[in-house]
Design a protein around this motif. Structure first.
Motif, PDB file in Angstrom:
ATOM      1  N   SER A  20      -1.404   6.141  18.322  1.00 49.39           N
ATOM      2  CA  SER A  20      -0.612   6.290  19.545  1.00 49.39           C
ATOM      3  C   SER A  20       0.626   5.407  19.504  1.00 49.39           C
ATOM      4  O   SER A  20       0.651   4.385  18.806  1.00 49.39           O
ATOM      5  N   SER A  21       1.637   5.795  20.261  1.00 52.25           N
ATOM      6  CA  SER A  21       2.827   4.950  20.359  1.00 52.25           C
ATOM      7  C   SER A  21       2.533   3.778  21.294  1.00 52.25           C
ATOM      8  O   SER A  21       1.640   3.840  22.137  1.00 52.25           O
ATOM      9  N   VAL A  22       3.277   2.713  21.100  1.00 48.87           N
ATOM     10  CA  VAL A  22       3.175   1.525  21.945  1.00 48.87           C
ATOM     11  C   VAL A  22       4.506   1.374  22.663  1.00 48.87           C
ATOM     12  O   VAL A  22       5.564   1.361  22.023  1.00 48.87           O
ATOM     13  N   THR A  23       4.475   1.280  23.979  1.00 47.06           N
ATOM     14  CA  THR A  23       5.701   1.125  24.761  1.00 47.06           C
ATOM     15  C   THR A  23       6.513  -0.056  24.244  1.00 47.06           C
ATOM     16  O   THR A  23       5.972  -1.139  24.046  1.00 47.06           O
ATOM     17  N   SER A  24       7.775   0.170  23.995  1.00 44.48           N
ATOM     18  CA  SER A  24       8.763  -0.811  23.507  1.00 44.48           C
ATOM     19  C   SER A  24       8.712  -1.050  22.001  1.00 44.48           C
ATOM     20  O   SER A  24       9.666  -1.580  21.443  1.00 44.48           O
ATOM     21  N   ALA A  25       7.633  -0.692  21.320  1.00 41.29           N
ATOM     22  CA  ALA A  25       7.553  -0.930  19.871  1.00 41.29           C
ATOM     23  C   ALA A  25       8.522   0.000  19.144  1.00 41.29           C
ATOM     24  O   ALA A  25       8.625   1.183  19.466  1.00 41.29           O
ATOM     25  N   ASN A  26       9.222  -0.546  18.155  1.00 40.20           N
ATOM     26  CA  ASN A  26      10.091   0.293  17.327  1.00 40.20           C
ATOM     27  C   ASN A  26       9.703   0.229  15.849  1.00 40.20           C
ATOM     28  O   ASN A  26      10.353   0.817  15.007  1.00 40.20           O
ATOM     29  N   ARG A  27       8.637  -0.495  15.540  1.00 44.17           N
ATOM     30  CA  ARG A  27       8.095  -0.565  14.189  1.00 44.17           C
ATOM     31  C   ARG A  27       6.568  -0.594  14.284  1.00 44.17           C
ATOM     32  O   ARG A  27       5.992  -1.099  15.238  1.00 44.17           O
ATOM     33  N   TYR A  28       5.942  -0.054  13.223  1.00 44.99           N
ATOM     34  CA  TYR A  28       4.478  -0.073  13.111  1.00 44.99           C
ATOM     35  C   TYR A  28       4.119  -0.515  11.705  1.00 44.99           C
ATOM     36  O   TYR A  28       4.671  -0.002  10.732  1.00 44.99           O
ATOM     37  N   TRP A  29       3.197  -1.459  11.615  1.00 42.72           N
ATOM     38  CA  TRP A  29       2.719  -1.964  10.334  1.00 42.72           C
ATOM     39  C   TRP A  29       1.353  -1.345  10.080  1.00 42.72           C
ATOM     40  O   TRP A  29       0.393  -1.632  10.795  1.00 42.72           O
ATOM     41  N   LEU A  30       1.257  -0.482   9.073  1.00 45.67           N
ATOM     42  CA  LEU A  30       0.009   0.154   8.666  1.00 45.67           C
ATOM     43  C   LEU A  30      -0.609  -0.675   7.550  1.00 45.67           C
ATOM     44  O   LEU A  30       0.066  -1.005   6.576  1.00 45.67           O
ATOM     45  N   MET A  31      -1.891  -1.011   7.695  1.00 42.60           N
ATOM     46  CA  MET A  31      -2.618  -1.784   6.685  1.00 42.60           C
ATOM     47  C   MET A  31      -3.896  -1.035   6.326  1.00 42.60           C
ATOM     48  O   MET A  31      -4.659  -0.661   7.213  1.00 42.60           O
ATOM     49  N   VAL A  32      -4.123  -0.827   5.029  1.00 42.59           N
ATOM     50  CA  VAL A  32      -5.294  -0.103   4.536  1.00 42.59           C
ATOM     51  C   VAL A  32      -5.847  -0.884   3.354  1.00 42.59           C
ATOM     52  O   VAL A  32      -5.101  -1.251   2.444  1.00 42.59           O
ATOM     53  N   SER A  33      -7.160  -1.153   3.354  1.00 40.36           N
ATOM     54  CA  SER A  33      -7.774  -1.863   2.232  1.00 40.36           C
ATOM     55  C   SER A  33      -9.221  -1.420   2.056  1.00 40.36           C
ATOM     56  O   SER A  33      -9.791  -0.767   2.931  1.00 40.36           O
ATOM     57  N   THR A  34      -9.804  -1.804   0.942  1.00 38.14           N
ATOM     58  CA  THR A  34     -11.192  -1.433   0.635  1.00 38.14           C
ATOM     59  C   THR A  34     -12.197  -2.395   1.259  1.00 38.14           C
ATOM     60  O   THR A  34     -13.393  -2.175   1.144  1.00 38.14           O
ATOM     61  N   VAL A  40      -1.965  -4.637  -0.361  1.00 48.40           N
ATOM     62  CA  VAL A  40      -0.971  -4.332  -1.384  1.00 48.40           C
ATOM     63  C   VAL A  40      -1.656  -4.061  -2.721  1.00 48.40           C
ATOM     64  O   VAL A  40      -1.282  -3.166  -3.467  1.00 48.40           O
ATOM     65  N   THR A  41      -2.712  -4.827  -3.034  1.00 47.58           N
ATOM     66  CA  THR A  41      -3.407  -4.696  -4.315  1.00 47.58           C
ATOM     67  C   THR A  41      -4.301  -3.462  -4.380  1.00 47.58           C
ATOM     68  O   THR A  41      -4.317  -2.758  -5.389  1.00 47.58           O
ATOM     69  N   TYR A  42      -5.057  -3.188  -3.307  1.00 44.83           N
ATOM     70  CA  TYR A  42      -6.071  -2.131  -3.357  1.00 44.83           C
ATOM     71  C   TYR A  42      -5.799  -0.950  -2.431  1.00 44.83           C
ATOM     72  O   TYR A  42      -6.488   0.047  -2.506  1.00 44.83           O
ATOM     73  N   GLY A  43      -4.852  -1.072  -1.536  1.00 44.81           N
ATOM     74  CA  GLY A  43      -4.649  -0.021  -0.545  1.00 44.81           C
ATOM     75  C   GLY A  43      -3.186   0.216  -0.248  1.00 44.81           C
ATOM     76  O   GLY A  43      -2.385   0.456  -1.148  1.00 44.81           O
ATOM     77  N   ILE A  44      -2.856   0.113   1.037  1.00 51.37           N
ATOM     78  CA  ILE A  44      -1.520   0.421   1.517  1.00 51.37           C
ATOM     79  C   ILE A  44      -1.115  -0.642   2.536  1.00 51.37           C
ATOM     80  O   ILE A  44      -1.932  -1.073   3.342  1.00 51.37           O
ATOM     81  N   SER A  45       0.142  -1.046   2.513  1.00 49.36           N
ATOM     82  CA  SER A  45       0.697  -1.942   3.521  1.00 49.36           C
ATOM     83  C   SER A  45       2.176  -1.618   3.657  1.00 49.36           C
ATOM     84  O   SER A  45       2.927  -1.762   2.693  1.00 49.36           O
ATOM     85  N   GLY A  46       2.578  -1.159   4.834  1.00 49.90           N
ATOM     86  CA  GLY A  46       3.986  -0.802   4.982  1.00 49.90           C
ATOM     87  C   GLY A  46       4.423  -0.651   6.418  1.00 49.90           C
ATOM     88  O   GLY A  46       3.604  -0.565   7.336  1.00 49.90           O
ATOM     89  N   ILE A  47       5.743  -0.627   6.580  1.00 47.31           N
ATOM     90  CA  ILE A  47       6.381  -0.578   7.891  1.00 47.31           C
ATOM     91  C   ILE A  47       7.065   0.776   8.082  1.00 47.31           C
ATOM     92  O   ILE A  47       7.846   1.217   7.237  1.00 47.31           O
ATOM     93  N   ALA A  75       7.295   7.107   0.414  1.00 46.98           N
ATOM     94  CA  ALA A  75       7.827   5.748   0.577  1.00 46.98           C
ATOM     95  C   ALA A  75       7.931   5.415   2.065  1.00 46.98           C
ATOM     96  O   ALA A  75       8.255   6.269   2.885  1.00 46.98           O
ATOM     97  N   PHE A  76       7.635   4.159   2.404  1.00 49.08           N
ATOM     98  CA  PHE A  76       7.805   3.695   3.773  1.00 49.08           C
ATOM     99  C   PHE A  76       9.304   3.566   4.065  1.00 49.08           C
ATOM    100  O   PHE A  76      10.065   3.123   3.207  1.00 49.08           O
ATOM    101  N   PRO A  77       9.739   3.914   5.290  1.00 47.88           N
ATOM    102  CA  PRO A  77      11.172   3.847   5.588  1.00 47.88           C
ATOM    103  C   PRO A  77      11.741   2.428   5.633  1.00 47.88           C
ATOM    104  O   PRO A  77      12.930   2.248   5.400  1.00 47.88           O
ATOM    105  N   TYR A  78      10.934   1.428   5.917  1.00 47.19           N
ATOM    106  CA  TYR A  78      11.469   0.068   6.013  1.00 47.19           C
ATOM    107  C   TYR A  78      11.057  -0.796   4.830  1.00 47.19           C
ATOM    108  O   TYR A  78      11.890  -1.413   4.214  1.00 47.19           O
ATOM    109  N   THR A  79       9.809  -0.880   4.549  1.00 53.13           N
ATOM    110  CA  THR A  79       9.336  -1.621   3.378  1.00 53.13           C
ATOM    111  C   THR A  79       7.841  -1.401   3.249  1.00 53.13           C
ATOM    112  O   THR A  79       7.170  -1.105   4.227  1.00 53.13           O
ATOM    113  N   GLY A  80       7.315  -1.548   2.040  1.00 54.37           N
ATOM    114  CA  GLY A  80       5.879  -1.429   1.889  1.00 54.37           C
ATOM    115  C   GLY A  80       5.437  -1.005   0.511  1.00 54.37           C
ATOM    116  O   GLY A  80       6.247  -0.689  -0.362  1.00 54.37           O
ATOM    117  N   THR A  81       4.128  -1.025   0.339  1.00 51.23           N
ATOM    118  CA  THR A  81       3.481  -0.598  -0.890  1.00 51.23           C
ATOM    119  C   THR A  81       2.589   0.581  -0.550  1.00 51.23           C
ATOM    120  O   THR A  81       1.807   0.518   0.396  1.00 51.23           O
TER     121      THR A  81
END
Length: 163
Positions: A61-75, A93-100, A111-117
């Motif tokens: 879901s969207s968060v009011t006022s947020a303009n970035r979201y950090w997704l983190m995925v790991s084992t 970063v090593t085993y999953g996904i981390s990005g903005i 590819a993440f639009p701002y930065t990430g693996t």
């Protein structure tokens, strides 16, 4: 009140500052716990799902006022940060996904639009994931709940046909 130690670089670059940290003086300031943005609600992949694609679409879901979201995925669930002021998730970063991203969904290995693996996830593996909404250069957000899913087993190679 929560005490936060940060650098000007972290406020401007957010999650992934590297060399400039050595050049910027440290600042100490307080952030009350109530000043964080609310947590997003995860919607997919469904919590506990099995047979999930190795390139699933993550959505929340969207968060009011947020303009970035950090997704983190790991084992491992314990890899995911719990402090809203965290700036990295090394095992993500090593085993999953981390990005903005600036949107409320993401499909790897785009590819993440701002930065990430990113990467295609491993087959037959359980992954844990969470999302944090925030305002770039400003207010942090609380983390979503942690959900998990298991990717589908790899398809065995096709059996050759005798002629």
């Amino acid at each position: 009140m929560k005490i936060k130690l940060a650098t000007q670089c972290q406020r401007n670059c957010r999650k992934h500052c590297i060399a400039t940290l050595l050049l910027v003086p440290l600042l100490l300031y307080a952030i009350p716990a109530s000043a964080y943005l609310p947590a997003p609600t995860l919607s997919g992949p469904a919590n506990g799902a099995t047979g999930v694609s190795t390139t699933p679409t993550f959505s929340w879901s969207s968060v009011t006022s947020a303009n970035r979201y950090w997704l983190m995925v790991s084992t491992s669930r314990s890899d995911l940060p719990t402090d809203p002021n965290a700036v990295s998730c090394p095992n993500c970063v090593t085993y999953g996904i981390s990005g903005i991203t600036g949107s409320t969904s993401y499909t790897p290995p785009t590819a993440f639009p701002y930065t990430g693996t990113t990467r295609t996830l491993s087959p037959n593996t359980t992954y844990y994931w969470q999302v944090q909404g925030y305002i770039a250069g400003g207010t942090e957000g609380n983390y979503s709940s942690v959900d998990y899913f298991t990717t589908a087993a790899a398809n065995p190679p096709a059996t050759p046909t005798l002629v």
